[in-house]
Structure formats: C-alpha cells, structure tokens
Design a protein around this motif. Sequence first.
Motif, PDB file in Angstrom:
ATOM      1  N   ALA A 185      -9.794  41.893  -8.962  1.00 35.56           N
ATOM      2  CA  ALA A 185      -9.652  43.326  -8.735  1.00 35.56           C
ATOM      3  C   ALA A 185      -9.179  44.065  -9.979  1.00 35.56           C
ATOM      4  CB  ALA A 185      -8.669  43.579  -7.592  1.00 35.56           C
ATOM      5  N   LEU A 186      -8.643  43.347 -10.953  1.00 34.54           N
ATOM      6  CA  LEU A 186      -8.135  43.977 -12.169  1.00 34.54           C
ATOM      7  C   LEU A 186      -9.186  44.055 -13.269  1.00 34.54           C
ATOM      8  CD1 LEU A 186      -4.567  42.394 -12.252  1.00 34.54           C
ATOM      9  CD2 LEU A 186      -5.218  44.681 -11.478  1.00 34.54           C
ATOM     10  N   GLY A 187     -10.412  43.616 -12.983  1.00 35.75           N
ATOM     11  CA  GLY A 187     -11.498  43.760 -13.947  1.00 35.75           C
ATOM     12  C   GLY A 187     -11.324  42.911 -15.190  1.00 35.75           C
ATOM     13  N   PRO A 188     -11.250  41.593 -15.060  1.00 39.03           N
ATOM     14  CA  PRO A 188     -10.994  40.739 -16.222  1.00 39.03           C
ATOM     15  C   PRO A 188     -12.167  40.709 -17.194  1.00 39.03           C
ATOM     16  CG  PRO A 188     -11.630  39.397 -14.350  1.00 39.03           C
ATOM     17  CD  PRO A 188     -11.481  40.810 -13.835  1.00 39.03           C
ATOM     18  N   ASP A 189     -11.866  40.433 -18.449  1.00 41.18           N
ATOM     19  CA  ASP A 189     -12.895  40.215 -19.461  1.00 41.18           C
ATOM     20  C   ASP A 189     -13.264  38.740 -19.429  1.00 41.18           C
ATOM     21  OD1 ASP A 189     -14.451  39.830 -21.707  1.00 41.18           O
ATOM     22  OD2 ASP A 189     -13.202  41.060 -23.024  1.00 41.18           O
ATOM     23  N   PRO A 190     -14.474  38.379 -18.993  1.00 41.01           N
ATOM     24  CA  PRO A 190     -14.842  36.957 -18.888  1.00 41.01           C
ATOM     25  C   PRO A 190     -14.731  36.184 -20.198  1.00 41.01           C
ATOM     26  CG  PRO A 190     -16.411  38.317 -17.699  1.00 41.01           C
ATOM     27  CD  PRO A 190     -15.545  39.253 -18.490  1.00 41.01           C
ATOM     28  N   LEU A 191     -14.759  36.899 -21.335  1.00 43.94           N
ATOM     29  CA  LEU A 191     -14.662  36.214 -22.620  1.00 43.94           C
ATOM     30  C   LEU A 191     -13.336  35.484 -22.756  1.00 43.94           C
ATOM     31  CD1 LEU A 191     -16.298  35.890 -25.284  1.00 43.94           C
ATOM     32  CD2 LEU A 191     -14.972  37.796 -26.190  1.00 43.94           C
ATOM     33  N   PHE A 192     -12.320  35.929 -22.037  1.00 46.29           N
ATOM     34  CA  PHE A 192     -10.987  35.381 -22.223  1.00 46.29           C
ATOM     35  C   PHE A 192     -10.474  34.639 -20.991  1.00 46.29           C
ATOM     36  CE2 PHE A 192     -11.283  39.212 -24.910  1.00 46.29           C
ATOM     37  CZ  PHE A 192     -11.256  38.587 -26.144  1.00 46.29           C
ATOM     38  N   LEU A 193     -11.347  34.278 -20.073  1.00 45.38           N
ATOM     39  CA  LEU A 193     -10.917  33.538 -18.891  1.00 45.38           C
ATOM     40  C   LEU A 193     -10.956  32.038 -19.166  1.00 45.38           C
ATOM     41  CD1 LEU A 193     -12.613  35.354 -15.869  1.00 45.38           C
ATOM     42  CD2 LEU A 193     -10.301  35.616 -16.744  1.00 45.38           C
ATOM     43  N   ASP A 194      -9.802  31.361 -19.046  1.00 44.81           N
ATOM     44  CA  ASP A 194      -9.815  29.908 -19.155  1.00 44.81           C
ATOM     45  C   ASP A 194     -10.094  29.313 -17.772  1.00 44.81           C
ATOM     46  OD1 ASP A 194      -7.418  30.012 -17.714  1.00 44.81           O
ATOM     47  OD2 ASP A 194      -6.151  29.690 -19.476  1.00 44.81           O
ATOM     48  N   ASP A 195     -10.075  27.994 -17.674  1.00 46.00           N
ATOM     49  CA  ASP A 195     -10.419  27.361 -16.398  1.00 46.00           C
ATOM     50  C   ASP A 195      -9.475  27.782 -15.275  1.00 46.00           C
ATOM     51  OD1 ASP A 195     -12.569  26.081 -17.471  1.00 46.00           O
ATOM     52  OD2 ASP A 195     -11.779  24.050 -17.274  1.00 46.00           O
ATOM     53  N   SER A 196      -8.161  27.773 -15.546  1.00 43.45           N
ATOM     54  CA  SER A 196      -7.214  28.102 -14.487  1.00 43.45           C
ATOM     55  C   SER A 196      -7.410  29.540 -14.020  1.00 43.45           C
ATOM     56  CB  SER A 196      -5.775  27.880 -14.963  1.00 43.45           C
ATOM     57  OG  SER A 196      -5.452  28.750 -16.025  1.00 43.45           O
ATOM     58  N   GLU A 197      -7.736  30.441 -14.931  1.00 44.40           N
ATOM     59  CA  GLU A 197      -7.971  31.832 -14.551  1.00 44.40           C
ATOM     60  C   GLU A 197      -9.298  31.987 -13.811  1.00 44.40           C
ATOM     61  OE1 GLU A 197      -5.487  33.927 -18.202  1.00 44.40           O
ATOM     62  OE2 GLU A 197      -7.526  33.182 -18.520  1.00 44.40           O
ATOM     63  N   THR A 198     -10.288  31.187 -14.174  1.00 40.57           N
ATOM     64  CA  THR A 198     -11.556  31.239 -13.435  1.00 40.57           C
ATOM     65  C   THR A 198     -11.358  30.742 -12.010  1.00 40.57           C
ATOM     66  OG1 THR A 198     -12.782  30.895 -15.499  1.00 40.57           O
ATOM     67  CG2 THR A 198     -13.985  30.559 -13.446  1.00 40.57           C
ATOM     68  N   TYR A 199     -10.554  29.696 -11.854  1.00 38.21           N
ATOM     69  CA  TYR A 199     -10.228  29.244 -10.499  1.00 38.21           C
ATOM     70  C   TYR A 199      -9.479  30.342  -9.735  1.00 38.21           C
ATOM     71  CZ  TYR A 199     -11.656  24.350 -11.087  1.00 38.21           C
ATOM     72  OH  TYR A 199     -12.382  23.194 -11.262  1.00 38.21           O
ATOM     73  N   ALA A 200      -8.566  31.045 -10.412  1.00 43.01           N
ATOM     74  CA  ALA A 200      -7.849  32.141  -9.758  1.00 43.01           C
ATOM     75  C   ALA A 200      -8.818  33.241  -9.337  1.00 43.01           C
ATOM     76  CB  ALA A 200      -6.777  32.697 -10.688  1.00 43.01           C
ATOM     77  N   PHE A 201      -9.811  33.517 -10.171  1.00 41.97           N
ATOM     78  CA  PHE A 201     -10.852  34.506  -9.856  1.00 41.97           C
ATOM     79  C   PHE A 201     -11.595  34.104  -8.586  1.00 41.97           C
ATOM     80  CE2 PHE A 201     -15.216  35.969 -10.124  1.00 41.97           C
ATOM     81  CZ  PHE A 201     -15.132  37.263 -10.586  1.00 41.97           C
ATOM     82  N   THR A 202     -12.082  32.861  -8.532  1.00 46.20           N
ATOM     83  CA  THR A 202     -12.865  32.437  -7.368  1.00 46.20           C
ATOM     84  C   THR A 202     -12.014  32.393  -6.107  1.00 46.20           C
ATOM     85  OG1 THR A 202     -12.499  30.059  -7.803  1.00 46.20           O
ATOM     86  CG2 THR A 202     -14.441  31.083  -8.804  1.00 46.20           C
ATOM     87  N   HIS A 203     -10.804  31.865  -6.216  1.00 45.84           N
ATOM     88  CA  HIS A 203      -9.988  31.703  -5.016  1.00 45.84           C
ATOM     89  C   HIS A 203      -9.516  33.038  -4.454  1.00 45.84           C
ATOM     90  CE1 HIS A 203     -10.246  27.518  -6.034  1.00 45.84           C
ATOM     91  NE2 HIS A 203      -9.591  27.194  -4.952  1.00 45.84           N
ATOM     92  N   ALA A 204      -9.272  34.013  -5.321  1.00 51.50           N
ATOM     93  CA  ALA A 204      -8.908  35.331  -4.807  1.00 51.50           C
ATOM     94  C   ALA A 204     -10.044  35.911  -3.962  1.00 51.50           C
ATOM     95  CB  ALA A 204      -8.565  36.276  -5.960  1.00 51.50           C
ATOM     96  N   LEU A 205     -11.286  35.703  -4.385  1.00 50.10           N
ATOM     97  CA  LEU A 205     -12.428  36.167  -3.594  1.00 50.10           C
ATOM     98  C   LEU A 205     -12.548  35.365  -2.298  1.00 50.10           C
ATOM     99  CD1 LEU A 205     -15.099  36.769  -6.389  1.00 50.10           C
ATOM    100  CD2 LEU A 205     -13.760  38.479  -5.154  1.00 50.10           C
TER     101      LEU A 205
END
Length: 456
Positions: A185-205
């Motif tokens: 919901a905060l509009g992340p820049d995918p260029l700077f997403l590491d694995d743990s943040e990508t997991y946080a992205f998917t799980h929040a959805l």
Amino acid sequence: MSAPDTRACGPGAAVLDDLAVSLLSGVVRWLEDHLAWFDPDQWERLLPQRPFRPGPLLELLGFLSLLDRAGPPGVPVPAALREGALALAERVVDDPGFATRLRRADPYFPYHLNLVALLGVLGRPRPALSEECLALLAVGAGGHTRPHKPVLNRLELRWFLDRAGLAAPPGLPDTATLYGQSLPALGPDPLFLDDSETYAFTHALFYATGFGARPLPAGEPDTGFLLESVRLLLGVNLTRGHLDLVAELLLCADLLRSAGPRGGDVPDAGPVARGWGTLARAQRPDGAVPGPVHRPEKLSGLTGEKADAYLFGTCYHTTLAAGLAAAVRLESRPGKGRVARRPEPADATPQQNAPFATTSPDEAPDADEILSWSATVRATVAQATDQERTAWSAAAEAVLVLCAQRHDRPGLAAVLSAVRALGQDGTPLARSAAALLAAGWCASAPDGCGHARHDD
C-alpha cells in the motif's frame, strides 16, 4: 547470448487453467504421500529443529482450509490426507507442552493461536485453548497487538482471527487500516526490494484479501500499480529461478484479478504465463515443486530416509505455495469443475521464449551472460520485430532489478544502455537505476562489486 526468439504470444487462459489443475493434482498427491514428515517428531529426527515446531503442519492446515473453500471438484482432497493432518494437529495441540509454550506469549504465540484456530475452522475445535489465546490477547500478553509491532505481524494476526471468526481485541486495528500501512500500500520501488521485503509484499496481499475471499481495501496505490509490480517481480524471480516467490507472485496476480470491483485484468501472457509454464516444467513426477535451496545433485547422493528428509525439507514450502496459487486461480475461473488431467510433457507447457527463464537459482544468468545479452540487444534492436522489442523490454526490467540486488554496476550500466536502445529509458524503474549510477552507487566497493553472486 543470442537474442531470443519471441514468436509465441502466450497461451490462452484454458491452457494455463489445465496446467493449474495438473499442478494442484500433483501437489495433493505429494502431500498425501509425505504426510508423515509434517509430524514435528519425524521432522526433528533428520532435519534441524524449527523455532515453532509444528510450522510445516500449520502451513498444511492453512492449505486444506483454502481447499475447503476454493478447491475445484476435479481435484478432491483424499480423506487420508485430511484426516491424517487433523489427527496429527490434534495430537500436537493436546500435548501439555503445547499449552505451556502458548502461555509464554512469545514471538511464536500468533502461530500457536493460528494452529488452534485452524483446527476450529476445519471442524476440530479446542474451546479451552481458544479461550486461553483470547484471554492472553485481551491483556496484551507479548504486545502482539501494539502499534510498535511490525505491521505485517499485526495484519497476519488479524487474518488469523478473522478467518476463525474470533473477536479481535480493541487494540488491534481492522484489516483496511493495517493494510494501508503495509508495504504494497506504500508504493514500493521494486528496484530496492530484497527477498524478505518481497515476501512481505506478497503476504500483505494474501492477508488483506483473505487469499481472495474479499476485495482489496480501498486506498493507494491503485490496483494497476500493484499489477505492474507483480509482473515485474515475477520476471525478476523467473530470471533468478526462485520458484517459491514465483508461486507466491502468481497467487498475488490472481488475488488482484479476483479481488472485487477494484481488481483489474491480468492478461494470461508475459510473466504470468511464463510463471505457470515454469512451475509446470519444474514440478517433479512425484508432485513436489523444488524450493530455492533444493539441489538435485545433493539429493542424488542420498538414500533412504536421508533422501526423503532432504526432499521434504527443501520442497514442502514451495510445493504448498504452488498448490495455493493453483487453487486460487481455479476458484476464480469458469473451469473450476474441470477434471484433472495428467501433467503435460515439458515441451508442451508455455515457454514464452523469454530470455533468462530458469527453474533453479543455479541457472540464473551470470554477469558475463547479462553483458552479452545487452550487447546483442543493442546490436540487433534496429531490425527487431515489435514482439522482440516487447520481450526484450520486459526482460531488461527484470535484469535491472537483478543487477541491483547483486550490486553489479557494470551489468546495471549495460542493461540500461539496452533499455535506452529500446526507447524505454523514461520508465520509473529505468530512471531509478540511472540515478543510482549517476550517484556513484557501487563504484568502489572492495568486495568484487560487479561480479555475479549465487547466494539466492
């Protein structure tokens, strides 16, 4: 590396639905065959102890609860799998040590609560344990509902309670409020997403939509931004051969498509089609989908129970993730009642003829391959077809992210030059990458910056 052939436009939705049916059928079969390994005691005989001992069992119960809602009639859940999993879970929670650990209200308390809650969802309630969980939450034990706790943890806890129909304590905000503070919901820049943040992205959805049971909460960013982020992250993880995240991102694509009036259309082409084809090709004949840490050469050197343990430990999570993605896709499709088919041969699955598509981290392109590919694109772009240019542009976006993750400055510069040749240097991702280079990012790191790493 030569420029790829991009003649294929992608399979239709029905082809991908058939792949999902075959994939889900294999997953269910593998879970039934390997049910014994979900027993924490069996796991610990040959695999490292986990902080929350019944973690894999908890994931299995979550999968079974989703199949109760979303499972297509053509892929029935075997009674032996369902009853065996429930009997195992009952034995785990009825052990006196489980209640003792639950009362600690430590960081694993939400998972104790969820295991108890899922037993209730699946028809085996434990009222006394449920009351204990709610009483501990009500007095703030462990601080799990407090604002200083990570928002994803609180969103997850809210989902556990809501799925089971349990009342949330007053201090725990509703799903929409928590989602509004979460990473997607905060509009992340995918260029700077590491694995743990990508997991946080998917799980929040996952949690915000209840795995597709309800619309995505209103707010920014809009669904279009999220769809583009999912497509890009899918391309990145297809390039890396990270099948765990591929499965989770495919699930997100369908959640966004089926999440109600704010959902958009996710064409069955590009990374989405490549993702389903890649999972289908990667699935083993026994039904398992190898995880990022699985190494076939290591498995080939093991026998007996050691081989069984290694296979289970390195495959179970990605297998479940693939099964979840398939079940949610089929729930939202007209083909929900289709009969399961045998898996198609590898060469019949959608290839999409995309560069760098891999099924294992060991196959991810190295620095030299990326430099060669970029040079090929620059040299041939003037004669390329529109289809080729489209495929190259999508691949370049994924490889830009991969180079940033690896701190590969030469690779990032080379791919940016290909992006400019393609006329795509005005995109937010390309501008962000160019700004990194202009700021001197990674220009003098002492650890071999610019060389590919294989620590995925």
